[in-house]
Write a protein that holds these residues in place. Sequence first.
Motif, PDB file in Angstrom:
ATOM      1  N   THR A 128     -25.456   3.975  11.590  1.00 46.66           N
ATOM      2  CA  THR A 128     -25.608   2.712  10.888  1.00 46.66           C
ATOM      3  C   THR A 128     -26.524   1.815  11.700  1.00 46.66           C
ATOM      4  O   THR A 128     -26.999   2.184  12.768  1.00 46.66           O
ATOM      5  N   GLU A 129     -26.771   0.599  11.172  1.00 44.28           N
ATOM      6  CA  GLU A 129     -27.701  -0.278  11.864  1.00 44.28           C
ATOM      7  C   GLU A 129     -27.197  -0.683  13.237  1.00 44.28           C
ATOM      8  O   GLU A 129     -27.979  -0.935  14.146  1.00 44.28           O
ATOM      9  N   ASP A 130     -25.887  -0.761  13.435  1.00 47.24           N
ATOM     10  CA  ASP A 130     -25.363  -1.207  14.723  1.00 47.24           C
ATOM     11  C   ASP A 130     -24.392  -0.228  15.357  1.00 47.24           C
ATOM     12  O   ASP A 130     -23.831  -0.507  16.408  1.00 47.24           O
ATOM     13  N   ARG A 131     -24.164   0.943  14.778  1.00 47.80           N
ATOM     14  CA  ARG A 131     -23.214   1.897  15.319  1.00 47.80           C
ATOM     15  C   ARG A 131     -23.747   3.322  15.154  1.00 47.80           C
ATOM     16  O   ARG A 131     -24.556   3.601  14.273  1.00 47.80           O
ATOM     17  N   ALA A 132     -23.233   4.187  15.997  1.00 44.60           N
ATOM     18  CA  ALA A 132     -23.447   5.628  15.836  1.00 44.60           C
ATOM     19  C   ALA A 132     -22.062   6.261  15.829  1.00 44.60           C
ATOM     20  O   ALA A 132     -21.437   6.461  16.865  1.00 44.60           O
ATOM     21  N   TRP A 133     -21.578   6.567  14.634  1.00 35.77           N
ATOM     22  CA  TRP A 133     -20.204   7.025  14.460  1.00 35.77           C
ATOM     23  C   TRP A 133     -20.144   8.542  14.549  1.00 35.77           C
ATOM     24  O   TRP A 133     -20.923   9.239  13.902  1.00 35.77           O
ATOM     25  N   MET A 134     -19.181   9.044  15.320  1.00 34.97           N
ATOM     26  CA  MET A 134     -18.840  10.464  15.295  1.00 34.97           C
ATOM     27  C   MET A 134     -17.680  10.643  14.325  1.00 34.97           C
ATOM     28  O   MET A 134     -16.658   9.962  14.456  1.00 34.97           O
ATOM     29  N   VAL A 135     -17.840  11.548  13.378  1.00 37.34           N
ATOM     30  CA  VAL A 135     -16.831  11.760  12.338  1.00 37.34           C
ATOM     31  C   VAL A 135     -16.253  13.160  12.526  1.00 37.34           C
ATOM     32  O   VAL A 135     -16.952  14.157  12.358  1.00 37.34           O
ATOM     33  N   ILE A 136     -14.956  13.223  12.885  1.00 32.18           N
ATOM     34  CA  ILE A 136     -14.287  14.501  13.128  1.00 32.18           C
ATOM     35  C   ILE A 136     -13.324  14.755  11.978  1.00 32.18           C
ATOM     36  O   ILE A 136     -12.350  14.023  11.797  1.00 32.18           O
ATOM     37  N   GLN A 137     -13.613  15.781  11.215  1.00 35.08           N
ATOM     38  CA  GLN A 137     -12.819  16.096  10.034  1.00 35.08           C
ATOM     39  C   GLN A 137     -11.582  16.909  10.405  1.00 35.08           C
ATOM     40  O   GLN A 137     -11.533  17.551  11.456  1.00 35.08           O
ATOM     41  N   HIS A 138     -10.594  16.868   9.503  1.00 32.79           N
ATOM     42  CA  HIS A 138      -9.452  17.782   9.620  1.00 32.79           C
ATOM     43  C   HIS A 138      -9.232  18.466   8.283  1.00 32.79           C
ATOM     44  O   HIS A 138     -10.047  18.333   7.356  1.00 32.79           O
ATOM     45  N   ASN A 139      -8.140  19.199   8.140  1.00 34.49           N
ATOM     46  CA  ASN A 139      -7.967  20.079   6.995  1.00 34.49           C
ATOM     47  C   ASN A 139      -7.543  19.377   5.711  1.00 34.49           C
ATOM     48  O   ASN A 139      -7.486  19.997   4.661  1.00 34.49           O
ATOM     49  N   ASN A 140      -7.238  18.056   5.774  1.00 31.62           N
ATOM     50  CA  ASN A 140      -6.840  17.375   4.542  1.00 31.62           C
ATOM     51  C   ASN A 140      -7.106  15.882   4.657  1.00 31.62           C
ATOM     52  O   ASN A 140      -6.278  15.130   5.159  1.00 31.62           O
ATOM     53  N   THR A 141      -8.264  15.458   4.225  1.00 33.24           N
ATOM     54  CA  THR A 141      -8.608  14.034   4.260  1.00 33.24           C
ATOM     55  C   THR A 141      -8.516  13.391   2.882  1.00 33.24           C
ATOM     56  O   THR A 141      -8.879  12.229   2.718  1.00 33.24           O
ATOM     57  N   GLU A 142      -8.030  14.131   1.891  1.00 28.91           N
ATOM     58  CA  GLU A 142      -7.926  13.602   0.534  1.00 28.91           C
ATOM     59  C   GLU A 142      -6.572  12.907   0.330  1.00 28.91           C
ATOM     60  O   GLU A 142      -5.604  13.139   1.055  1.00 28.91           O
ATOM     61  N   LEU A 143      -6.523  12.039  -0.691  1.00 31.51           N
ATOM     62  CA  LEU A 143      -5.255  11.435  -1.089  1.00 31.51           C
ATOM     63  C   LEU A 143      -4.374  12.527  -1.669  1.00 31.51           C
ATOM     64  O   LEU A 143      -4.752  13.214  -2.618  1.00 31.51           O
ATOM     65  N   THR A 144      -3.178  12.705  -1.100  1.00 26.65           N
ATOM     66  CA  THR A 144      -2.333  13.854  -1.420  1.00 26.65           C
ATOM     67  C   THR A 144      -0.935  13.377  -1.836  1.00 26.65           C
ATOM     68  O   THR A 144      -0.321  12.558  -1.128  1.00 26.65           O
ATOM     69  N   ARG A 145      -0.445  13.880  -2.940  1.00 29.27           N
ATOM     70  CA  ARG A 145       0.905  13.532  -3.379  1.00 29.27           C
ATOM     71  C   ARG A 145       1.929  14.213  -2.491  1.00 29.27           C
ATOM     72  O   ARG A 145       1.747  15.349  -2.043  1.00 29.27           O
ATOM     73  N   VAL A 146       3.040  13.519  -2.269  1.00 25.68           N
ATOM     74  CA  VAL A 146       4.101  14.037  -1.423  1.00 25.68           C
ATOM     75  C   VAL A 146       4.926  15.052  -2.212  1.00 25.68           C
ATOM     76  O   VAL A 146       5.292  14.810  -3.364  1.00 25.68           O
ATOM     77  N   HIS A 147       5.202  16.195  -1.550  1.00 21.63           N
ATOM     78  CA  HIS A 147       6.019  17.239  -2.154  1.00 21.63           C
ATOM     79  C   HIS A 147       7.305  17.381  -1.361  1.00 21.63           C
ATOM     80  O   HIS A 147       7.295  17.559  -0.144  1.00 21.63           O
ATOM     81  N   LEU A 148       8.418  17.315  -2.058  1.00 19.54           N
ATOM     82  CA  LEU A 148       9.724  17.357  -1.409  1.00 19.54           C
ATOM     83  C   LEU A 148      10.060  18.776  -0.990  1.00 19.54           C
ATOM     84  O   LEU A 148       9.908  19.720  -1.757  1.00 19.54           O
ATOM     85  N   SER A 149      10.506  18.920   0.241  1.00 18.78           N
ATOM     86  CA  SER A 149      10.969  20.211   0.734  1.00 18.78           C
ATOM     87  C   SER A 149      12.476  20.293   0.540  1.00 18.78           C
ATOM     88  O   SER A 149      13.215  19.452   1.066  1.00 18.78           O
ATOM     89  N   PRO A 150      12.980  21.276  -0.220  1.00 19.56           N
ATOM     90  CA  PRO A 150      14.425  21.334  -0.488  1.00 19.56           C
ATOM     91  C   PRO A 150      15.249  21.572   0.768  1.00 19.56           C
ATOM     92  O   PRO A 150      16.416  21.242   0.816  1.00 19.56           O
ATOM     93  N   GLU A 151      14.649  22.158   1.795  1.00 20.28           N
ATOM     94  CA  GLU A 151      15.410  22.438   3.001  1.00 20.28           C
ATOM     95  C   GLU A 151      15.613  21.188   3.854  1.00 20.28           C
ATOM     96  O   GLU A 151      16.640  21.024   4.513  1.00 20.28           O
TER      97      GLU A 151
END
Length: 1236
Positions: free
Chosen positions: A610-633
């Motif tokens: 960007t004009e004033d920053r140099a951002w390092m972006v480190i991804q992981h395996n799930n960056t999307e909005l994710t619905r919560v799933h109930l675990s029966p255990e």
Amino acid sequence: MKTKPYFIPICLSSLLCDWLTEVCDNPLVSSLPPSSFRSSSQLSTSHGPVFAKVNRREGAGGWSPLISDKYQWLEVDLGRRTKITAVATQGRYGSSDWLMAYLLMFSDTGHNWRQHRQEDSLGAFPGNSNADTVVHYKLEQPVIARYLRLIPLDWNPTGKIGLRLEIYGCRYTSEVANFDGSSSLVYRLVVRPVWTATEIISLKFKTLKNSGTLLHAEKQRDHSLTLVLEKGRLLLYHQQGTKLLSSSGGQLLVSLGSLLDDQHWHHVKLERLSTHLNLTVDKSTRQIHIPAELSHWDIQQKPILSNRNFHGCLENLFYNNLNLIELAKNNNPQVTMKGNVTFSCAEPVLVAVTFTDSQSFLQLPGLMSWSSGVVSVALQFRTWNKAGLLLTFDLPQLDSTVWLYLSEARLRLQISKGGKATLELSAGSGLNDGQWHSVEMTSRHDHLSITVDKNEGATAHTSIPLPLTTDSQLFFGGCPAQESSQECRNPFTGFQGCMRHLTLDNQPVNLIKVQHRQLGNYRNLQIDMCGIIDRCSPSHCEHGGLCTQSWSTFHCNCSNSGYRGATCHSSTYEQSCEAYKHKGNASGHYYIDVDGSGPVKPQLIYCNMTEDRAWMVIQHNNTELTRVHLSPETNQDAPHFEYASDEEQLAAIISQSEHCEQELTYHCRKSRLLNTPEGAPFSWWVGGPGPGQIQTYWGGAEPGSQQCACGLQDNCLDSNHYCNCDADYDQWANDSGLLTHKETLPVRSLVLGDIHRPGSEAAYRVGPLHCHGDKNFWNAAFFDKETSYLHFPTFHGELNADISFLFKTTSSSGVFVENLGIKDFIRIELSSSSEVIFSFDVGNGPLQVRVETSVPLNDNRWHSVRAERNVKEASLRIDEFPASIQEAPAEGHIHLQLNSQLFIGGTASRQKGFLGCIRSLQLNGVTLDLEERAKITPGVQSGCPGHCSSYGSLCQNQGHCIEKSNGFSCDCAHSAYTGAFCHKEVSAIFKSTTSITYILQEPYELSRNSSAWPSSIYSDMTLRGENISLSFRTSQSPALLLYVNSFFREYLALLINKHGDKDVFAFGDFKFTSGFIKLNVIFITGETLDGVGKSFCSTSVSVFFPVCPESDELDAELDGLASLGFTGCLSAVRFNAISPLKAALLHPDSAVIVTGPLVQSSCGSSAPANPYAAETTHSLSGTRMDPGQPLVNAVRSDSALIGGNAIHLSRNNNSQKCVIIYNNNSPKMSYWQRCS
């Protein structure tokens, strides 16, 4: 029933315990009998070797050979294998005879000598400078041997070889067992010992066979470890199952060592430390992880590979503190012997010869039996070289010459006559692998054959015999010098390597007689030893570089490793996005090497500039909005996040970044989050280094607060709670914010608990990890006195040292870095305004690497320095100038040994100090914190401002460089572009109904009373012209691109028009001359605009527009063009300092009016995504034409319209108008057009 073993605590071995407790420096030579001394020759009986005792004056006062040359030697027999720790030399008493340098050889048998080397490279030892002084040399590691042989290399040039000698050491005891290839030893524990975390097996072995099973250890559930000797290397296998290990079975854990079939003792240690295993072979150690089932072992020296039992000797076989060979000798029931195991080491006498260089040769005479016409020559060789002459001889009867040689690691036989080959045979391949290979050449009356490696190799044959005679001379390895009278010519490379088992007609050649000059002739040979060295084991190639070697050197292939240099030491990548930005790189994916030459691997990371920053972006395996799933255990949802970067990479990025953040969002409907203010949290997250720690705060809040962002800002949905979700409403709400505390990042997992109630719904999002700033890159200090410096602990770069930094100065000299040792040192200095010198000494004498630049380095701009020194070479690079490289000596010291403090910006003598700034100083990938040390050091200031002088040129397209304490930024306010460097074009798609009107200026009351011309408004200004720049892509012609009019009733229009059936684009120089416009035009034409494959046109326009005479002649034409509008793409539109398109798209609240649809697009790119697009982009950059002539009272525009529908042309009978168009009737390249 089979009993499983268990280890018990140990002392490492009796050998090590003795070494730690016993003083081992007893003189060993003085009490030896005369029969213990031998030599190659003696000058007289009074110069015999028996007189070579330190500080003795008997005889002639020492040993001197008959001839002083490099083939002489003195040998001492210590009577039994002894631990040798030091050697001392002295010249011959009362003479000018002494040694200046020598080699040391050791042996157990008086044959098969082994050269002792310093630092695994240097073979020569320093001698004396006079005849009286005793010079001691302490061996770095004690040597176990019975015989010592000293070979003079250099001596007093005004005297001859003269020597008195002492050897220091102590008694050595050991237990030895001999295995004949069909015998074995098995040990089992019958008592369960107390479990210990550390268990060790150690032993020594020697063998002439390159393959065999050395050790097999079993544990529960049929898990086992097997240590196998394979082609002279030790391989450690893990296997599960009862099936015996095959050559392709089991899991190979590690391979270590090389050339271990040399009939010399090699030390092996297998050490289990909790969950991992250390394997040591001689001086090399490798660590590997092992299964838990291998926590205790049975030890068996038994066959694992069929017919591949170990054939050789074992010594001091220790299982923890138990000497298993001693137990076997005492018939301990826990030790079982199978086959013929004896308790002494059989030592076969096998004499080898080493061809040390390309001038080496061995000459042997022919045999009487060759007159019968049957000839057989056989030998074994080992080498690393792909080429070399093995054997040559003449055939006088055929007037031909025979050459048996290596080429491309294949064996070739050539018979040549008159310079032309009459016969060529070849056999074998890959013969430069360092292994012993057998060669046999056989000639009979009607048959000639060459065979490589007998049954395992290949054979080539022909029907042509070799008529050798008794007078024939055989030359092995090479030929004598040309001035020799012997008939030998070698068009090939001389052989460098070892030979043994030389036989002529199945009769072994007595090489000891050759050594004593009783048979044949030779030059540059080492007889009774094989001096091959594996320079790739251990490998000096770092970071996965592939090591290959020849006889005298090695090479590292750094391809695909991400590193460069002679040893793959230095990284090819930058250490952060910040560093890439300051090289002018835009946003994109880049490999980041966070620790430079350190052990952390490079990683592919997205850099958002960007004009004033140099951002390092480190991804992981799930960056999307994710619905919560109930675990029966568990009644919980516990997602885990796996990052694209390794753990050590993540830790290094977070540590060196100035700021890191990660979005954490929770969307809820009847799903409480932290249960604020006082309840136990229903949900939490785990973050931080390693496995992380539980965190009970949410994005936007402080660690440990058990709050969300709304609680910190006091604006939650329910003021009784500190999180929106804790209000427990039956409607959707959310808590979101940024986690900014680096010690709690990254987020590794979530635990979401309040999701099991009826009606509960939730979703979460954990964004990528974002970090910016590089504390290492901007870490700087300013030195304002020549006597000032910073000091740090001693730099340890024994084998590989790289130093990199940036500097800026106005001074012409000064020392950047200096570190001293007793004799060694390393220094980098500015020697003049255009030269930097990197100097060092590792014991071979001072060396310098210089780089002289074509530009001054004292210009107060940042300049980069990168120096590297390794075992192969030293290099120095300044900025982007070519690197200067200095090769290391082939045989020399390789360890850099420093012991003083490391001085930065000065020296210990406080002389030649550096004046200026040093920044981002790194040694072997570790950044020195100059700023912190400068805060407590007089004469040195922390930090160093002033970066625009160096980096300002990165700001493009009228971008302005803005100074920052750590770096700079580009201000794009006056540029038609945007982005980190004002390099991104601002583009938009235009329809025919789209237009942009930008109101520039409305001076005073001119708009209200157009008849009033206040001449004073611009009387103080001299306008030199108008600058217009834009890029466009269109299939329309003719078309209006830009229209400008003023309150002075003047206007300017930029058009596309036709010239016949071609599109016409031009750049020109416009000058006002007596009421005319002189237009020098260069036409650039392409296909018609409605075709395919449009050409790209780049033009430069600077318009200098005068006041034009009254005329309405062009109004109708301009009006018609304007009514058509413009369809296509416009990009980077700039009129003087105004960027109307950028303002309309990015700053819609400015003085801009948009009519019709306007869509921002990347259509302005000069390289269309679709190469068959019907449109072509053209660029008009704002380069001024002829800026020298001022244009007084020239056009002062107050509004600009872009892209068509120019319906407001201020047309009336009193207006003065001049329009610049490209006349569609003129065929000329330049012409006059009257403004009428």
